[in-house]
Structure formats: structure tokens, C-alpha cells
Design a protein around this motif. Structure first.
Motif, mmCIF file in Angstrom:
data_model
loop_
_atom_site.group_PDB
_atom_site.id
_atom_site.type_symbol
_atom_site.label_atom_id
_atom_site.label_comp_id
_atom_site.label_asym_id
_atom_site.label_seq_id
_atom_site.Cartn_x
_atom_site.Cartn_y
_atom_site.Cartn_z
ATOM 1 N N GLY A 30 0.871 -1.107 -0.050
ATOM 2 C CA GLY A 30 -0.079 0.110 -0.020
ATOM 3 C C GLY A 30 0.930 1.231 -0.213
ATOM 4 O O GLY A 30 1.892 1.303 0.389
ATOM 5 N N VAL A 80 0.368 5.909 0.478
ATOM 6 C CA VAL A 80 -0.299 7.108 0.255
ATOM 7 C C VAL A 80 -0.113 7.879 -0.767
ATOM 8 O O VAL A 80 0.766 7.835 -1.460
ATOM 9 C CB VAL A 80 -0.011 7.933 1.552
ATOM 10 C CG1 VAL A 80 -0.566 7.149 2.950
ATOM 11 C CG2 VAL A 80 1.424 8.226 1.665
ATOM 12 N N GLN A 106 -1.273 -0.625 -3.949
ATOM 13 C CA GLN A 106 -2.634 -0.264 -3.429
ATOM 14 C C GLN A 106 -2.665 0.999 -3.060
ATOM 15 O O GLN A 106 -2.242 1.244 -1.747
ATOM 16 C CB GLN A 106 -3.175 -1.482 -2.658
ATOM 17 C CG GLN A 106 -4.556 -1.079 -1.953
ATOM 18 C CD GLN A 106 -5.668 -1.177 -3.118
ATOM 19 O OE1 GLN A 106 -5.711 -2.151 -3.798
ATOM 20 N NE2 GLN A 106 -6.402 0.044 -3.175
ATOM 21 N N GLY A 144 -4.070 4.298 -0.901
ATOM 22 C CA GLY A 144 -4.886 4.740 0.055
ATOM 23 C C GLY A 144 -4.380 5.621 1.024
ATOM 24 O O GLY A 144 -3.216 5.918 1.005
ATOM 25 N N LEU A 145 -5.361 6.088 1.873
ATOM 26 C CA LEU A 145 -4.910 6.710 3.181
ATOM 27 C C LEU A 145 -4.571 5.843 4.160
ATOM 28 O O LEU A 145 -4.655 4.805 4.037
ATOM 29 C CB LEU A 145 -6.230 7.713 3.475
ATOM 30 C CG LEU A 145 -6.820 8.695 2.479
ATOM 31 C CD1 LEU A 145 -7.875 9.309 3.101
ATOM 32 C CD2 LEU A 145 -5.746 9.455 1.922
ATOM 33 N N ALA A 201 -6.786 3.741 6.449
ATOM 34 C CA ALA A 201 -7.514 2.267 5.439
ATOM 35 C C ALA A 201 -6.395 1.653 5.136
ATOM 36 O O ALA A 201 -6.743 0.279 5.136
ATOM 37 C CB ALA A 201 -8.009 3.196 4.313
ATOM 38 N N LEU A 202 -5.236 1.942 4.883
ATOM 39 C CA LEU A 202 -4.055 1.130 4.600
ATOM 40 C C LEU A 202 -3.824 0.006 5.783
ATOM 41 O O LEU A 202 -3.279 -1.070 5.509
ATOM 42 C CB LEU A 202 -3.003 1.651 4.214
ATOM 43 C CG LEU A 202 -3.119 2.543 2.841
ATOM 44 C CD1 LEU A 202 -1.881 3.281 2.376
ATOM 45 C CD2 LEU A 202 -3.286 1.170 1.593
ATOM 46 N N GLN A 217 -6.332 -2.637 6.046
ATOM 47 C CA GLN A 217 -5.892 -3.289 5.036
ATOM 48 C C GLN A 217 -4.629 -4.644 5.420
ATOM 49 O O GLN A 217 -4.906 -5.793 5.185
ATOM 50 C CB GLN A 217 -5.733 -2.988 3.725
ATOM 51 C CG GLN A 217 -6.825 -2.387 2.880
ATOM 52 C CD GLN A 217 -6.643 -1.666 1.674
ATOM 53 O OE1 GLN A 217 -6.002 -2.550 0.856
ATOM 54 N NE2 GLN A 217 -6.958 -0.522 1.382
#
Length: 297
Positions: A95, A97, A124, A126-127, A130-131, A134
């Protein structure tokens, strides 16, 4: 009976319900129930108290889950522990940002692929919050994030770079005084759902600056473009790796009290891919040392 059944049991324990566990391991609620019934039947035990609306682990079920976790971790780490190259020929979910996607991440991944050409890297965006979720659900293996005030239990975080926040201003502004610009120009806000956005808001309040908010964005390229178009000023992280062909906007320091974000790599401490993840972290640190993403990499 397979290791998959143990993973499902652990997902229920970690996420609190059969439904949430199904989302975490990518199976249906019915399949979760079937796997738990198969476990209980095979071992002739009762793992869950089904009287509450949401089934709860029995004391035996909790002890069983702890032992299942040991088995799953040993299974995940088995090949890694006996082979130096294990994991570098597989896949890693990474992931990142959004602010790192046009400089740091492409430079680091290009370095990584040169060293380990058989490693498949899946990015991936994402913020940070959220990461982290995940990673916790094992949907990705690690993520480049802004360090939050506190990390979830069982996570490891290794720093990559410290990025002070700075003011972006249109090139035609006649002053470089950040306080004047913030008070007299429209303000393009960094998304407040992001940790950086929250840092910006905290700093503005501490400085008692009431901005004239015009828009709120999370993409650094979009923010830079809006500033270049003379639509306002913005506070953003100073890139630790410059991207190709940056826009000629002004980069103005916020002074000695400017806040900084700590950028780093986060992962579950019990990850079976720790050796690969640590190599990824080192590659990101090397990219920061290079400092610039260009076509000559």
C-alpha cells in the motif's frame, strides 16, 4: 481440514464476527460458518457460544485459536526460514499514500525490481488509516504511510523519511510571507481524512489563522496544479523524492515551528514475509538517498 480453516477462525477472533471475517478472508458468511462447523466436528469441540446474537469464542475456543495462530505462523514462515531467496519469487502487496505515488514509490519499486526481478509487486493506493486496516486484515502485506499518533497493536513501523510541511504558492505572488499568503489567498486544503490534513488543521488552529477555504483535495499533483493556476495556496508535505517535471510553484517554509510528517513502512509484526518487507524498506531508504525520480534511473 486445511490451514484455510485455521485462518478463518483467526479472522473471526480478530474481526469480531463471522461477517467481518468473511470480508477479511474473501469468502461468504455461509462459507465461514461451514468451515467453523467442520473444525468443531473434526476436533469434537465447541469453539463458539452461539447464544448471543454474535457468536462468541468459548474459553476453549480462545485457547484453540491461540494454538491455531502458532500453526499458521509456522506454516507461513516455513520456507522463509530455510531459504534466503524464499519470498523474493512471489508476490507482495504494497500500500502507499497518494503523495508517494509519483516520486518515492516508482523510484523504490524500480530499484527493488532490479535486485529481485522475480518479485511481483502489487501497489494499492490509499490513506494511512485505511491501509493499516488492510494490513490488519492481511489484504496487503505492508504500506508506506504517514505515522499515526498510535500504531495498532502487533504492528511494526520503520521510518523512511521525515517530510516537513511547506506552503505552495503561485509563482506570481509578490511576497514569500506564509502568514500573509494564508490570510489573504484562497486556501486549497489537504484532505482532512488524511493524517497530513489533520496535521495541517491543527497547525492552522495553533497559529490562529482563519483561512479562506476554496477546495479540499487529497492528490498532491492536483493541488500543485490548482496552485499553479493561481487558484490559491496550500500546505503539503515536502517531497523526500522529487518527481519528474515538477510544476514551477513556490515552495515556502512555514518556519522553525513547521510540523513534519514521519513517512515509513508499516506491517504486521507476525507477517510471514518479514524478510522481504525489510528488504523493501531498505530499498525505500535508498530511494530517499537518491532524492529524485527521473527517466535515467
Amino acid at each position: 481440514m486445511s490451514i484455510r480453516h485455521f485462518r478463518t477462525l483467526l479472522a473471526i477472533r480478530d474481526h469480531g464476527s463471522f461477517s467481518a471475517a468473511g470480508e477479511a478472508v474473501l469468502i461468504t458468511h455461509a462459507a465461514v460458518s461451514q468451515q467453523i462447523k467442520a473444525l468443531e466436528s473434526h476436533w469434537n469441540v465447541v469453539l463458539f457460544d452461539r447464544r448471543p446474537r454474535s457468536p462468541q469464542l468459548t474459553p476453549l475456543g480462545r485457547a484453540f485459536a491461540d494454538r491455531a495462530e502458532t500453526i499458521v505462523r509456522a506454516y507461513d514462515n516455513m520456507l522463509v526460514e530455510i531459504s534466503d531467496e524464499a519470498g523474493f519469487a512471489g508476490e507482495i502487496g504494497l500500500g502507499a499514500v497518494p503523495t508517494t505515488l509519483t516520486g518515492l514509490v516508482p523510484l523504490a519499486v524500480s530499484h527493488l525490481k532490479r535486485k529481485h526481478d522475480k518479485l511481483h509487486v502489487v501497489i494499492q493506493p490509499g490513506l494511512s488509516t485505511a491501509l493499516l486496516q488492510q494490513i490488519d486484515r492481511r489484504q496487503i502485506d505492508a504500506a508506506v504511510i504517514t505515522r499515526p499518533a498510535s500504531l495498532p497493536r502487533g504492528f511494526t513501523f520503520h521510518e523512511i523519511a521525515t517530510e516537513p510541511l511547506e506552503l505552495l504558492a503561485p509563482p506570481q505572488t509578490e511576497t514569500d510571507d506564509p502568514m500573509f499568503l494564508l490570510r489573504h489567498y484562497p486556501f486549497i486544503r489537504f484532505d482532512r481524512n488524511a493524517i497530513v490534513g489533520q496535521m495541517v488543521e491543527t497547525w492552522l488552529q495553533a497559529q490562529k489563522i482563519a483561512v479562506q477555504e476554496s477546495m479540499e483535495l487529497e492528490d498532491l499533483e492536483a493541488i500543485s496544479s490548482m496552485v499553479m493556476a493561481n487558484l490559491g495556496v496550500s500546505i503539503v508535505p515536502q517531497r523526500c523524492v522529487s518527481n519528474m517535471n515538477p510544476l514551477p510553484v513556490k515552495h515556502i517554509t512555514l518556519g522553525v515551528n513547521a510540523p513534519s510528517r514521519q513517512l515509513g513502512l508499516a506491517w504486521r509484526s507476525d507477517s510471514g514475509k518479514s524478510k522481504v518487507i525489510k528488504a523493501v524498506h531498505q530499498t525505500f531508504c535508498d530511494a530517499v538517498a537518491d532524492g529524485r525520480f527521473s527517466v535515467t534511473i
